[in-house]
Write an enzyme that holds these catalytic residues in place. Structure first.
Site, PDB file in Angstrom:
ATOM      1  N   ARG A 209       0.818  -1.222   0.000  1.00 22.71           N
ATOM      2  CA  ARG A 209       0.000   0.000   0.000  1.00 22.71           C
ATOM      3  C   ARG A 209       0.853   1.274   0.000  1.00 22.71           C
ATOM      4  O   ARG A 209       0.383   2.327  -0.393  1.00 22.71           O
ATOM      5  CB  ARG A 209      -0.935   0.020   1.208  1.00 22.71           C
ATOM      6  CG  ARG A 209      -2.064  -0.965   1.050  1.00 22.71           C
ATOM      7  CD  ARG A 209      -3.234  -0.656   1.931  1.00 22.71           C
ATOM      8  NE  ARG A 209      -4.225  -1.713   1.857  1.00 22.71           N
ATOM      9  CZ  ARG A 209      -5.223  -1.870   2.712  1.00 22.71           C
ATOM     10  NH1 ARG A 209      -5.362  -1.026   3.711  1.00 22.71           N
ATOM     11  NH2 ARG A 209      -6.087  -2.849   2.571  1.00 22.71           N
TER      12      ARG A 209
ATOM     13  N   ASP B 244     -15.619   9.884  10.337  1.00 23.63           N
ATOM     14  CA  ASP B 244     -14.531   8.944  10.054  1.00 23.63           C
ATOM     15  C   ASP B 244     -13.209   9.704  10.092  1.00 23.63           C
ATOM     16  O   ASP B 244     -13.162  10.915   9.908  1.00 23.63           O
ATOM     17  CB  ASP B 244     -14.713   8.282   8.681  1.00 23.63           C
ATOM     18  CG  ASP B 244     -13.964   6.968   8.574  1.00 23.63           C
ATOM     19  OD1 ASP B 244     -14.587   5.901   8.759  1.00 23.63           O
ATOM     20  OD2 ASP B 244     -12.731   6.985   8.342  1.00 23.63           O
TER      21      ASP B 244
HETATM   22  C1  LIG Z   1     -14.094  -1.397   8.231  1.00 23.33           C
HETATM   23  S1  LIG Z   1     -14.678   0.268   8.210  1.00 23.33           S
HETATM   24  C2  LIG Z   1     -16.277   0.058   8.954  1.00 23.33           C
HETATM   25  C3  LIG Z   1     -17.340   0.876   8.265  1.00 23.33           C
HETATM   26  C4  LIG Z   1     -18.763   0.646   8.806  1.00 23.33           C
HETATM   27  N1  LIG Z   1     -18.886   1.071  10.160  1.00 23.33           N
HETATM   28  C5  LIG Z   1     -19.176  -0.790   8.646  1.00 23.33           C
HETATM   29  O1  LIG Z   1     -19.313  -1.510   9.618  1.00 23.33           O
HETATM   30  O2  LIG Z   1     -19.347  -1.236   7.498  1.00 23.33           O
HETATM   31  C6  LIG Z   1     -13.705   0.986   9.551  1.00 23.33           C
HETATM   32  C7  LIG Z   1     -13.639   2.499   9.469  1.00 23.33           C
HETATM   33  O3  LIG Z   1     -13.107   2.984  10.713  1.00 23.33           O
HETATM   34  C8  LIG Z   1     -12.313   4.110  10.431  1.00 23.33           C
HETATM   35  N2  LIG Z   1     -11.372   4.322  11.557  1.00 23.33           N
HETATM   36  C9  LIG Z   1     -10.325   3.567  11.928  1.00 23.33           C
HETATM   37  N3  LIG Z   1      -9.708   4.099  12.988  1.00 23.33           N
HETATM   38  C10 LIG Z   1     -10.386   5.225  13.302  1.00 23.33           C
HETATM   39  C11 LIG Z   1     -10.235   6.229  14.299  1.00 23.33           C
HETATM   40  N4  LIG Z   1      -9.245   6.182  15.198  1.00 23.33           N
HETATM   41  N5  LIG Z   1     -11.115   7.264  14.300  1.00 23.33           N
HETATM   42  C12 LIG Z   1     -12.114   7.322  13.400  1.00 23.33           C
HETATM   43  N6  LIG Z   1     -12.318   6.407  12.437  1.00 23.33           N
HETATM   44  C13 LIG Z   1     -11.462   5.372  12.382  1.00 23.33           C
HETATM   45  C14 LIG Z   1     -11.607   3.759   9.130  1.00 23.33           C
HETATM   46  O4  LIG Z   1     -11.155   4.914   8.471  1.00 23.33           O
HETATM   47  C15 LIG Z   1     -12.719   3.018   8.385  1.00 23.33           C
HETATM   48  O5  LIG Z   1     -13.415   3.856   7.519  1.00 23.33           O
END
Ligand SMILES: C[S@@+](CC[C@H](N)C(=O)[O-])C[C@H]1O[C@@H](n2cnc3c(N)ncnc32)[C@H](O)[C@@H]1O
Length: 289
Positions: free
Chosen positions: A51, A162
């Protein structure tokens, strides 16, 4: 350019180890952890490598070591790196049983609340590219346009946040491949999306309910009000226990009395939040204290 361009070999395989060493991986994992709470086990080295190689080229850095030095002093690049290394995978109507609970158990009370002129507040925390919060919006406005528009005219707000600005931009665009909407029940999909060619656009009535914002969950939260429901699904799975338990406690305290917390299918409630929340379904918790 650099030797990087000539290698696509697995990290730590003994070849080209100067290009992406264990120490490089550890340094990157530490930055990602510090910035986002996401833990990178060593098994993810190949993913980190693949990546980030493009970022090395874009920044004209000849090695991971050089890139790490750049990232240490450059907040914008650090943000890009962290966003590249977090998982954004999501889809509409993911974990349908949560929507069933939301519609059957929460929605009637929340509609009653909205109709009495009280604010209704729902948070999609870690919303990625928006599929979760738009699914919730459609589920909340329901299967009848007239009723849906009446609800939409009340003080109902969905906060969707996010860490990843790029995902937020995608979410704001409210436009998805038509096929992505397939998991949404047809009645909701037909009512609240409009097909344009191969794409589906989310109806303005739904879009207007939602406020998207860039927010790191580990930082201070810029709101004081309580939420009727918080959805934080498939986000904490990448956190270590201490970070997860701290966050769960903060979510519990940010819920209105009797409010609900929905977490991902492989996540569990643990730590001090257990004093506030009671399990009421599969990965669904209610604030009871
Ligand atoms: C796998 S996605 C889940 C999306 C949705 N909630 C779902 O269940 O389909 C995880 C998301 O968490 C966000 N994320 C990870 N660490 C984070 C943080 N410290 N603060 C805010 N968002 C975060 C990532 O950018 C990503 O978009």
């Amino acid at each position: 350019m650099s030797a990087l361009a000539v290698t696509s070999l697995c990290p730590f395989d003994g070849t080209n180890s100067a290009i992406f060493s264990r120490a490089d991986f550890d340094a990157i994992a530490e930055i990602v952890y510090g910035e986002s709470g996401n833990v990178y086990p060593e098994g993810k080295a190949m993913l980190v490598y693949s990546r980030l190689t493009k970022r090395l080229q874009i920044n004209r850095t000849a090695s991971f070591g050089e890139y790490i030095m750049l990232v240490a002093n450059n907040a914008a690049e650090r943000r890009i790196m962290v966003n590249l290394l977090t998982t954004n995978h999501t889809y509409f109507y993911r974990e349908e049983h949560h929507y069933d609970h939301f519609i059957n158990t929460m929605r009637p009370d929340l509609i009653d609340k909205a109709m009495r002129g009280k604010p209704v507040r729902i948070w999609s925390a870690g919303c990625s590219s928006g599929e979760e919060v738009y699914s919730l919006g459609m589920a909340f406005l329901g299967e009848h346009r007239g009723e849906g528009m009446r609800i939409a005219s009340k003080d109902v707000r969905f906060l969707a946040s996010d860490l990843d600005d790029q995902s937020i931009e995608t979410a704001r665009a409210a436009t998805y491949a038509k096929s992505a909407l397939t998991p949404v029940p047809a009645d909701l999909r037909n009512l609240w999306t409009k097909n344009i060619g191969d794409e589906a656009v989310i109806a303005p009535a739904i879009q207007n309910l939602i406020r998207f914002r860039s927010l790191n969950l580990l930082h201070q939260w810029p709101f004081t009000g309580l939420f009727d429901a918080i959805f934080c699904r498939n986000v904490m799975i990448y956190f270590d226990t201490a970070t997860k338990e701290q966050l769960l406690l903060r979510f519990a305290q940010q819920l209105a009395p009797s409010g609900y917390l929905y977490i991902g299918h492989s996540e569990r409630l643990s730590g001090p939040a257990e004093d506030y929340l009671t399990a009421v379904g599969k990965t669904i918790y209610q604030r009871t204290a």
